[in-house]
Design an enzyme around this catalytic site. Structure first.
Site, short mmCIF file in Angstrom:
data_model
loop_
_atom_site.label_atom_id
_atom_site.label_comp_id
_atom_site.label_asym_id
_atom_site.label_seq_id
_atom_site.Cartn_x
_atom_site.Cartn_y
_atom_site.Cartn_z
N GLU B 12 14.98 -7.09 5.60
CA GLU B 12 14.39 -7.66 6.77
C GLU B 12 14.96 -9.13 6.64
O GLU B 12 14.94 -9.88 5.56
CB GLU B 12 12.77 -7.82 6.41
N ALA B 14 13.93 -12.11 7.50
CA ALA B 14 12.92 -13.18 7.27
C ALA B 14 12.37 -13.13 5.52
O ALA B 14 11.72 -14.02 5.20
CB ALA B 14 11.74 -12.98 7.97
N SER B 15 12.97 -12.02 5.02
CA SER B 15 12.59 -11.84 3.51
C SER B 15 13.20 -12.52 2.57
O SER B 15 14.46 -12.26 2.31
CB SER B 15 12.37 -10.26 3.25
N THR B 16 12.70 -13.32 1.67
CA THR B 16 13.33 -14.02 0.70
C THR B 16 14.06 -13.34 -0.38
O THR B 16 15.29 -13.52 -0.57
CB THR B 16 12.11 -14.90 0.00
N SER B 18 14.78 -10.11 0.38
CA SER B 18 16.07 -9.40 0.67
C SER B 18 17.22 -10.09 0.61
O SER B 18 18.34 -9.60 0.66
CB SER B 18 15.78 -9.03 2.32
#
Lengths: 208, 208
Positions: B12, B14-16, B18
């Site tokens: 995703e 927006a996922s740090t 990731s």
């Protein structure tokens, strides 16, 4: 002589990943020449302030299912015995944590804590009732009856409450957590190696 | 000739965490001779089914504070540049994930995905507006305007929705997640090494 660095290990007896850390933290700390301070506490009151009245692994079933599988995998990878799943989960850890709080400065704190974790997660035993905790103490050659009684004193309950307030005030929101002397907080068994390295003075480039 | 093992990487924008996985997964997979399938998806609808209308890092401030510090530490440890914190966090990743979904079978999917993550977490840039995503595409020598238009088609929106339903039905509850061909699910950047090993056929003793 240089004073040895200290790392605080905050653990909760009902916590699956606290179990993994408890079984391997001593060897890692010894290798890095880091002194450990075992800090038993209750996670429930902290979860309650986050609006949780149950383990997140129960509140979020997909997360819970994968946690158990992950625990099986991680235990195997770390050379631990097959995991047993406490029923119910999480177990009521109040009696065990009261005893650990009472034993904070005793040389039996660590063997007792590891025995509680093993009973719960490797032997399929209960840790919820005072009698079960007493049997663990007895098995270590201690006086379970006397220790349980002392652990149930108002003074000791107060110490446990203060430990919980300290945990929250220092930013702890889950277990296991690791705190270095300079206040660096690491959360989760996955960060145990990094926490030990930090405590020993080994930091990633560019960070302080 | 033996077919190469495949690992699905669900991420995703927006996922740090990731981001951390996206920047290092290729080298690890290459070493293990594992083929990657990059699977962009939206975490928001899955969080919504868990009752979350915001990132857990915002819902639980102590957890959020430590996540950012942990991200700084982990980025330094992994040799990545200092982290920039998107404002607001999480960023709206809809436009970027639509483009990635449209590019699922294109050879620009991986460079585009890595460029989006870098823009957000290493360069302090926005990825929220279509124009920002278009600039990233342009910088890769692609036709940003044309791709954004195609990515906004109803057919492509449908593909993105199906990917989200697939994620949930296969047990995914967070990002990054890794799925092996035999359905083993690993959650979090901390499990990337284990996921690659599992995909390559290397399993902890006693597990199957």
């Amino acid at each position: 002589m240089r004073r040895r660095a200290t790392l605080e290990f905050w653990y909760e007896f009902a916590s699956t990943y606290s179990y993994l850390s408890a079984m391997r933290i001593e060897a890692l700390a010894r290798t890095a020449d880091v002194e450990l301070r075992w800090r038993p506490f209750l996670l429930g009151p902290i979860f309650a302030t986050q609006g949780w009245t149950n383990s997140p692994f129960n509140l979020y079933p997909a997360k819970g299912r994968n946690m158990w599988r992950d625990l099986d995998r991680e235990a195997a990878r770390l050379g631990l015995p097959p995991v047993t799943r406490p029923t119910p989960f999480p177990q009521n850890s109040l009696s065990a944590v009261r005893v650990a709080t009472y034993g904070a400065d005793q040389d039996w704190l660590v063997p007792f804590s590891k025995a509680v974790f093993e009973t719960s997660f490797a032997k399929g035993g209960s840790i919820a009732e005072p009698a079960a905790v007493g049997r663990i103490l007895d098995s270590l050659g201690l006086d379970g009856t006397q220790i349980l009684k002392a652990a149930a004193s108002e003074a000791n309950k107060g110490r446990l409450k203060v430990a919980g307030e300290e945990a929250r005030s220092r930013g702890i929101y889950g277990a296991p957590s690791f705190l270095t002397e300079d206040g660096e907080l690491f959360w989760g068994n996955d960060r145990l190696e990094q926490a030990i390295a930090w405590a020993a003075g080994d930091r990633p480039d560019g960070l302080r």
